[in-house]
Design a protein around this motif. Structure first.
Motif, PDB file in Angstrom:
ATOM      1  N   THR A 137       0.835  -1.187   0.000  1.00 47.04           N
ATOM      2  CA  THR A 137       0.000   0.000   0.000  1.00 47.04           C
ATOM      3  C   THR A 137       0.882   1.253   0.000  1.00 47.04           C
ATOM      4  OG1 THR A 137      -0.244  -0.343   2.387  1.00 47.04           O
ATOM      5  CG2 THR A 137      -2.079  -1.002   0.994  1.00 47.04           C
ATOM      6  N   GLU A 138       0.257   2.386  -0.243  1.00 46.61           N
ATOM      7  CA  GLU A 138       1.004   3.594  -0.593  1.00 46.61           C
ATOM      8  C   GLU A 138       1.974   4.112   0.466  1.00 46.61           C
ATOM      9  OE1 GLU A 138      -0.190   8.041  -1.940  1.00 46.61           O
ATOM     10  OE2 GLU A 138      -1.192   6.409  -2.991  1.00 46.61           O
ATOM     11  N   PRO A 139       1.665   4.050   1.772  1.00 44.63           N
ATOM     12  CA  PRO A 139       2.598   4.635   2.741  1.00 44.63           C
ATOM     13  C   PRO A 139       4.028   4.100   2.631  1.00 44.63           C
ATOM     14  CG  PRO A 139       0.507   4.227   3.795  1.00 44.63           C
ATOM     15  CD  PRO A 139       0.411   3.619   2.430  1.00 44.63           C
ATOM     16  N   PHE A 140       4.194   2.783   2.574  1.00 46.78           N
ATOM     17  CA  PHE A 140       5.534   2.213   2.455  1.00 46.78           C
ATOM     18  C   PHE A 140       6.153   2.575   1.105  1.00 46.78           C
ATOM     19  CE2 PHE A 140       4.838   0.160   6.312  1.00 46.78           C
ATOM     20  CZ  PHE A 140       5.848  -0.711   6.649  1.00 46.78           C
ATOM     21  N   PHE A 149      12.522  12.108   5.853  1.00 44.88           N
ATOM     22  CA  PHE A 149      13.148  11.375   6.942  1.00 44.88           C
ATOM     23  C   PHE A 149      12.289  10.244   7.511  1.00 44.88           C
ATOM     24  CE2 PHE A 149      15.698  15.457   8.051  1.00 44.88           C
ATOM     25  CZ  PHE A 149      16.495  15.241   6.938  1.00 44.88           C
ATOM     26  N   GLU A 150      11.084  10.013   6.941  1.00 47.30           N
ATOM     27  CA  GLU A 150      10.244   8.936   7.464  1.00 47.30           C
ATOM     28  C   GLU A 150      10.882   7.558   7.307  1.00 47.30           C
ATOM     29  OE1 GLU A 150       7.373  12.274   6.823  1.00 47.30           O
ATOM     30  OE2 GLU A 150       8.924  11.370   5.594  1.00 47.30           O
ATOM     31  N   PHE A 151      11.835   7.417   6.382  1.00 46.38           N
ATOM     32  CA  PHE A 151      12.464   6.110   6.196  1.00 46.38           C
ATOM     33  C   PHE A 151      13.105   5.620   7.488  1.00 46.38           C
ATOM     34  CE2 PHE A 151      16.152   8.808   5.761  1.00 46.38           C
ATOM     35  CZ  PHE A 151      17.221   8.039   6.197  1.00 46.38           C
ATOM     36  N   LEU A 152      13.716   6.532   8.237  1.00 41.79           N
ATOM     37  CA  LEU A 152      14.374   6.149   9.485  1.00 41.79           C
ATOM     38  C   LEU A 152      13.371   6.025  10.626  1.00 41.79           C
ATOM     39  CD1 LEU A 152      17.055   5.447  10.780  1.00 41.79           C
ATOM     40  CD2 LEU A 152      17.442   7.882  11.208  1.00 41.79           C
ATOM     41  N   ALA A 153      12.374   6.912  10.661  1.00 35.52           N
ATOM     42  CA  ALA A 153      11.341   6.819  11.700  1.00 35.52           C
ATOM     43  C   ALA A 153      10.578   5.502  11.588  1.00 35.52           C
ATOM     44  CB  ALA A 153      10.387   8.007  11.596  1.00 35.52           C
ATOM     45  N   LEU A 154      10.254   5.095  10.357  1.00 38.74           N
ATOM     46  CA  LEU A 154       9.558   3.824  10.145  1.00 38.74           C
ATOM     47  C   LEU A 154      10.423   2.652  10.606  1.00 38.74           C
ATOM     48  CD1 LEU A 154       7.318   2.034   8.926  1.00 38.74           C
ATOM     49  CD2 LEU A 154       8.515   2.211   6.733  1.00 38.74           C
ATOM     50  N   PHE A 155      11.683   2.671  10.232  1.00 35.01           N
ATOM     51  CA  PHE A 155      12.585   1.582  10.623  1.00 35.01           C
ATOM     52  C   PHE A 155      12.697   1.486  12.148  1.00 35.01           C
ATOM     53  CE2 PHE A 155      16.879   0.210  11.824  1.00 35.01           C
ATOM     54  CZ  PHE A 155      16.861  -1.085  11.313  1.00 35.01           C
ATOM     55  N   LEU A 156      12.846   2.630  12.811  1.00 34.81           N
ATOM     56  CA  LEU A 156      12.962   2.605  14.264  1.00 34.81           C
ATOM     57  C   LEU A 156      11.664   2.148  14.918  1.00 34.81           C
ATOM     58  CD1 LEU A 156      15.075   5.807  15.013  1.00 34.81           C
ATOM     59  CD2 LEU A 156      15.832   3.432  14.799  1.00 34.81           C
ATOM     60  N   VAL A 189       5.154   7.289  17.245  1.00 32.79           N
ATOM     61  CA  VAL A 189       5.919   6.054  17.413  1.00 32.79           C
ATOM     62  C   VAL A 189       6.018   5.710  18.893  1.00 32.79           C
ATOM     63  CG1 VAL A 189       8.190   4.988  17.134  1.00 32.79           C
ATOM     64  CG2 VAL A 189       7.228   6.379  15.289  1.00 32.79           C
ATOM     65  N   VAL A 190       6.331   6.716  19.710  1.00 27.61           N
ATOM     66  CA  VAL A 190       6.414   6.503  21.153  1.00 27.61           C
ATOM     67  C   VAL A 190       5.074   6.034  21.701  1.00 27.61           C
ATOM     68  CG1 VAL A 190       6.903   7.600  23.375  1.00 27.61           C
ATOM     69  CG2 VAL A 190       8.207   8.250  21.342  1.00 27.61           C
ATOM     70  N   LEU A 191       4.003   6.702  21.303  1.00 21.06           N
ATOM     71  CA  LEU A 191       2.675   6.349  21.806  1.00 21.06           C
ATOM     72  C   LEU A 191       2.296   4.923  21.405  1.00 21.06           C
ATOM     73  CD1 LEU A 191       0.796   9.693  21.041  1.00 21.06           C
ATOM     74  CD2 LEU A 191       1.674   8.907  23.242  1.00 21.06           C
ATOM     75  N   PHE A 312       1.001   8.765   7.859  1.00 17.70           N
ATOM     76  CA  PHE A 312       0.214   7.537   8.036  1.00 17.70           C
ATOM     77  C   PHE A 312       1.104   6.303   8.057  1.00 17.70           C
ATOM     78  CE2 PHE A 312      -2.765   4.147   6.912  1.00 17.70           C
ATOM     79  CZ  PHE A 312      -3.844   4.467   7.713  1.00 17.70           C
ATOM     80  N   VAL A 313       2.301   6.410   7.475  1.00 18.45           N
ATOM     81  CA  VAL A 313       3.209   5.263   7.496  1.00 18.45           C
ATOM     82  C   VAL A 313       3.564   4.876   8.924  1.00 18.45           C
ATOM     83  CG1 VAL A 313       5.408   6.525   7.416  1.00 18.45           C
ATOM     84  CG2 VAL A 313       5.222   4.286   6.323  1.00 18.45           C
ATOM     85  N   LEU A 314       3.494   5.828   9.860  1.00 20.48           N
ATOM     86  CA  LEU A 314       3.849   5.556  11.244  1.00 20.48           C
ATOM     87  C   LEU A 314       2.739   4.828  11.997  1.00 20.48           C
ATOM     88  CD1 LEU A 314       5.611   8.941  12.081  1.00 20.48           C
ATOM     89  CD2 LEU A 314       6.630   6.797  11.271  1.00 20.48           C
ATOM     90  N   ILE A 315       1.606   4.651  11.369  1.00 17.75           N
ATOM     91  CA  ILE A 315       0.531   3.844  11.938  1.00 17.75           C
ATOM     92  C   ILE A 315       0.382   2.517  11.187  1.00 17.75           C
ATOM     93  CG2 ILE A 315      -1.436   4.626  10.526  1.00 17.75           C
ATOM     94  CD1 ILE A 315      -3.120   4.858  12.919  1.00 17.75           C
ATOM     95  N   MET A 316       1.065   2.411  10.044  1.00 18.45           N
ATOM     96  CA  MET A 316       0.820   1.303   9.130  1.00 18.45           C
ATOM     97  C   MET A 316       1.134  -0.082   9.699  1.00 18.45           C
ATOM     98  SD  MET A 316      -0.607   1.321   6.253  1.00 18.45           S
ATOM     99  CE  MET A 316      -1.201  -0.066   5.303  1.00 18.45           C
ATOM    100  N   PRO A 317       2.189  -0.282  10.482  1.00 18.23           N
ATOM    101  CA  PRO A 317       2.401  -1.624  11.051  1.00 18.23           C
ATOM    102  C   PRO A 317       1.236  -2.076  11.937  1.00 18.23           C
ATOM    103  CG  PRO A 317       4.408  -0.339  11.178  1.00 18.23           C
ATOM    104  CD  PRO A 317       3.327   0.612  10.747  1.00 18.23           C
ATOM    105  N   PHE A 318       0.702  -1.163  12.745  1.00 16.19           N
ATOM    106  CA  PHE A 318      -0.452  -1.499  13.573  1.00 16.19           C
ATOM    107  C   PHE A 318      -1.678  -1.756  12.705  1.00 16.19           C
ATOM    108  CE2 PHE A 318       2.180   1.629  15.939  1.00 16.19           C
ATOM    109  CZ  PHE A 318       2.670   0.778  16.911  1.00 16.19           C
TER     110      PHE A 318
END
Length: 492
Positions: A137-140, A149-156, A189-191, A312-318
């Protein structure tokens, strides 16, 4: 969430490895063809370049001041800059190179997410569905194609979840908290990770024992932040917060992503349907950490008024874990994967073809050709190439990363003049969707331009390279903007 019934931890299957590899190959195929002429690509790359090579923490490309457009790495983003810049200095600064770096981190994120599923005792087929929902899907995909810089935030984020499912509470909390330095939106991410840590299986006493480790990790992350940004308090105190349009993201990035773009409606429908299914048949899913993390993130995005759909990529794993848990059965897994493929692949094929026919991005060869023209023009004026300042279309930033200011309406505001040793402008606007009302400026819209030293054509676009040492350049307001300003003044 449906889990494997086997007692031991299974190995990765060949299907999982092949599927992740195939998705990464899709990312590679989309290089230069998914989003063309994206303003953030040179913008964020300039933050990394300026900080690593010249120690500059402010935004020299668009001259925005924090908190507008992050304003460089003055308050956030030094960790991402320290990842991007050393590699690009060695390999050469190019959009494709930065996209390749982002893709590597997204690929690692997918691999870690697959291992999260494996350690949660999910079956191979469940994992394949999660990887399809997240990776296709589009976020990734957006993160894999750009320089933000979301590439690093997503990885972390996923690395923190990986530590969490292994029971490494301090490591998970520290990684999640450190991610906030990359960009302020990473607070979600923290939340999300803290929600997962507090809700993962264990006795009540065991869960309470996690709190001191989480607090210690948060304190250490704060120390890391101030070590990287010793003047952060002063930066925040003197920032012009009134310059930020708080109304732009009133409903939050989840709303912006799911509801405002029709191409994202399948994800919206999937989330709503998964919630309905969970209420009717699998109510336990709503009490597990993926669903609760989504709820916490949605509330945070609304309260903090973050409207950028990229977050939205930061919610995508959940999202992927929850939606897959609601729909999945061993009989249905193929339908889930096929549904994702049927919805997403035609979109990417369309964008690929459109970019080739209508708005192909400048290639590395194009950037080199422009760079040589800039060098020749600088030499003709007796300037050292490394010291020459360039005022040019931001899409050619990669041709001359140092001392570059964007030739953009947001830089040449009313009453402001900008000068440069070399001017680089296109005779026509590049972005086909913003040709009439965008901020991009073409040569004919500028005042004070001398005659060009060179005229070249790159990728079919006529380009002028002009020697203009010290000459002030300005741009009048276009009619459409004058009309908009008059309407706004009348309403006020």
């Amino acid at each position: 969430m449906t889990q494997s019934s086997s007692g031991g931890l299974r190995r990765f299957s060949r299907a999982e490895v092949v599927f992740v590899t195939a998705i990464v190959m899709l990312y590679v195929l989309l290089f230069d063809h998914f989003r063309t002429f994206q303003v953030d690509d040179p913008w964020f790359a300039s933050f990394s370049y300026n900080y690593w090579n010249d120690g500059i923490v402010t935004d020299t490309l668009y001259k925005r001041h924090f908190p507008r457009g992050m304003g460089g790495v003055e308050a956030f983003g030094k960790l991402a800059a320290c990842v991007q810049a050393p590699l690009m200095n060695a390999l050469g600064w190019s959009l494709r190179g930065l996209a390749a770096l982002s893709t590597c981190f997204v690929a690692a994120s997918l691999a870690l997410l697959a291992d999260v599923c494996r350690r949660l005792r999910h079956s191979v087929h469940f994992t394949l569905c999660v990887i399809a929902v997240a990776g296709l899907t589009e976020p990734f995909v957006v993160v894999s194609q750009g320089t933000r810089f979301e590439f690093l935030a997503l990885f972390l984020l996923i690395a923190a979840l990986w530590c969490a499912v292994r029971g490494w509470v301090f490591s998970a909390a520290l990684i999640a908290c450190v991610s906030v330095e990359i960009e302020p939106a990473a607070i979600v991410v923290v939340l999300g990770v803290f929600t997962a840590l507090l809700m993962m299986p264990g006795t009540r006493y065991a869960r309470l024992r996690r709190l001191p480790w989480m607090a210690l990790a948060a304190g250490l992350a704060v120390a890391v932040y101030f070590a990287l940004h010793p003047h952060a308090v002063s930066t925040f105190y003197h920032a012009d917060w009134s310059s930020v349009d708080a109304s732009a993201g009133t409903h939050g990035f989840v709303f912006q992503y799911l509801f405002l773009y029709k191409r994202h409606w399948p994800e919206m429908i999937a989330l709503i349907t998964a919630t309905v299914i969970s209420v009717r048949t699998r109510q336990h899913l709503l009490k597990e950490w993926p669903a609760v993390a989504i709820a916490v993130t949605v509330v945070a995005s609304v309260v903090l008024k973050w409207g950028n759909p990229r977050y939205f990529v930061l919610i995508m794993p959940f999202f992927a874990l929850f939606v897959t848990g609601a729909f999945f059965t061993e009989r249905r897994w193929k339908l889930i994967v096929l549904a994702v493929l049927a919805i997403m692949l035609p979109q990417y094929a369309y964008r690929y073809s459109i970019s080739i026919r209508q708005a192909p991005a400048l290639t590395s060869a194009d950037q080199r050709e422009i760079g040589w023209a800039i060098d020749r023009t600088a030499r003709s004026e007796g300037l050292r190439i490394a010291d020459a300042s360039v005022l040019g279309n931001s899409n050619v930033w990669f041709a001359h990363p140092g001392h570059f200011v964007a030739l953009d309406r947001r830089v040449l505001q009313t009453g402001r003049t900008v000068s440069g040793d070399v001017i680089v402008c296109f005779e026509n606007k590049l972005d086909p969707t913003l040709r009439e009302m965008g901020s991009e400026l073409k040569c004919s819209e500028l005042r004070g331009l001398p005659n060009p030293v060179e005229r070249i054509t790159v990728h079919g676009y006529p380009l002028q390279v002009i020697a203009a040492t010290g000459k002030p350049i300005t741009a009048p307001l276009p009619d459409w903007l004058l009309r908009r300003l008059k309407t706004r003044d009348a309403l006020q």
